[in-house]
Design a protein around this motif. Structure first.
Motif, PDB file in Angstrom:
ATOM      1  N   ARG A 150      -5.078   1.285  -1.268  1.00 11.71           N
ATOM      2  CA  ARG A 150      -5.596   0.145  -0.504  1.00 11.71           C
ATOM      3  C   ARG A 150      -6.430  -0.761  -1.411  1.00 11.71           C
ATOM      4  NH1 ARG A 150      -8.451   2.886   2.829  1.00 11.71           N
ATOM      5  NH2 ARG A 150      -6.571   3.501   3.979  1.00 11.71           N
ATOM      6  N   ALA A 165       0.907   3.954  -2.928  1.00  9.36           N
ATOM      7  CA  ALA A 165       0.525   5.320  -2.569  1.00  9.36           C
ATOM      8  C   ALA A 165       1.592   6.334  -2.971  1.00  9.36           C
ATOM      9  CB  ALA A 165       0.244   5.412  -1.067  1.00  9.36           C
ATOM     10  N   ALA A 166       2.852   5.941  -2.831  1.00  6.06           N
ATOM     11  CA  ALA A 166       3.944   6.850  -3.192  1.00  6.06           C
ATOM     12  C   ALA A 166       3.904   7.204  -4.677  1.00  6.06           C
ATOM     13  CB  ALA A 166       5.288   6.215  -2.837  1.00  6.06           C
ATOM     14  N   ARG A 220       0.273   9.574  -5.291  1.00  4.30           N
ATOM     15  CA  ARG A 220      -0.122  10.589  -4.318  1.00  4.30           C
ATOM     16  C   ARG A 220      -0.620  11.880  -4.972  1.00  4.30           C
ATOM     17  NH1 ARG A 220       2.526  11.057  -0.225  1.00  4.30           N
ATOM     18  NH2 ARG A 220       3.880   9.247  -0.307  1.00  4.30           N
ATOM     19  N   ARG A 260      -4.782   7.379  -0.953  1.00  3.52           N
ATOM     20  CA  ARG A 260      -4.556   6.326   0.048  1.00  3.52           C
ATOM     21  C   ARG A 260      -5.631   5.245  -0.035  1.00  3.52           C
ATOM     22  NH1 ARG A 260      -0.429   6.550   3.096  1.00  3.52           N
ATOM     23  NH2 ARG A 260       0.667   8.520   3.530  1.00  3.52           N
ATOM     24  N   GLU A 286       0.811  -1.218   0.000  1.00  2.45           N
ATOM     25  CA  GLU A 286       0.000   0.000   0.000  1.00  2.45           C
ATOM     26  C   GLU A 286       0.845   1.267   0.000  1.00  2.45           C
ATOM     27  OE1 GLU A 286      -3.185   0.387   2.783  1.00  2.45           O
ATOM     28  OE2 GLU A 286      -3.738  -1.724   2.600  1.00  2.45           O
ATOM     29  N   GLU A 287       1.878   1.303   0.837  1.00  2.90           N
ATOM     30  CA  GLU A 287       2.706   2.507   0.903  1.00  2.90           C
ATOM     31  C   GLU A 287       3.453   2.747  -0.396  1.00  2.90           C
ATOM     32  OE1 GLU A 287       2.796   4.918   3.157  1.00  2.90           O
ATOM     33  OE2 GLU A 287       1.138   3.845   4.110  1.00  2.90           O
ATOM     34  N   GLY A 288       3.921   1.667  -1.000  1.00  2.00           N
ATOM     35  CA  GLY A 288       4.627   1.798  -2.273  1.00  2.00           C
ATOM     36  C   GLY A 288       3.719   2.272  -3.386  1.00  2.00           C
TER      37      GLY A 288
END
Length: 210
Positions: free
Chosen positions: A87, A73-74, A77, A83, A69-71
């Motif tokens: 997900r 989202a980066a 963005r 976000r 998810e963080e990757g």
């Protein structure tokens, strides 16, 4: 709009653009699915800018899951609701692997069971990937269908059903793309470009611009 006018409406759009397609950039059915999920409340241009890097790093469901998810989202963005969309993209990648061996299903119910995928997104995938004669009604098509008299309806589902009834069958497969492009670039929201419109004389809009 009368039947003969509707046929002429699509004949002109088809003559001007014989092979219409989505403006979203993608290299596989999975990438198109992801791009359409990301395009909710965002422009195709902004999605393309984000997915070029995303798909270079993670072109498959397996790679998206590895990125996390963080990757994801980066990479996205710059897109609204990024976000929540990140997900959903990771979650739908898991479900594609669990339920469909990583392949995008050619089935509306299966598509709509994926996180972030509603009726419109499912219709885009069914039409663009699989050539199904379905109609994905977005804000452009909803506005155009009501404004021109092509297929008036009080909500997107009513317009979708009206278009499925009224668009000639030989034009139905590509009608979704023609209408989106016409609504995006000619029959615009605030001030339609009636002076540039190929179907101005067929349109029932009373307040045409010069």
């Amino acid at each position: 709009m009368k039947r003969e006018s509707i046929r002429e409406f699509f004949r002109r759009l088809a003559e001007a653009n014989p092979h219409p397609t989505t403006e979203l950039e993608y290299g596989s059915p999975f990438q198109l699915l992801v791009a359409v999920v990301l395009s909710a409340q965002a422009t195709d241009k902004s999605v393309n800018l984000a997915t070029r890097g995303l798909f270079a790093d993670a072109p498959t469901p397996e790679a998206i899951i590895t990125l996390g998810e963080e990757g994801v989202a980066a990479h996205i963005r710059t897109i609204g609701l990024y976000r929540n969309k990140a997900r959903n993209v990771v979650a739908l990648s898991h479900l594609l692997l669990e339920r469909h061996r990583g392949e995008v299903p050619r089935d509306r119910a299966a598509l709509e069971a994926l996180p972030g995928v509603g009726r419109k997104t499912a219709n885009v995938v069914l039409n663009t990937v699989f050539g199904e004669p379905v109609m994905a009604v977005d804000t452009h098509i909803f506005r155009l269908a009501n404004r021109t008299g092509l297929a008036p309806g009080k909500d997107v589902l009513a317009v979708e059903h009206a278009l499925m009834r009224r668009v000639p069958k030989d034009y139905l497969r590509d009608a979704h793309h023609w209408l989106i492009l016409h609504g995006r670039y000619v029959c615009t929201a605030r001030k339609p470009k009636c002076g540039e419109c190929l179907v101005r004389d067929l349109c029932e809009y009373r307040d045409k611009t010069v």
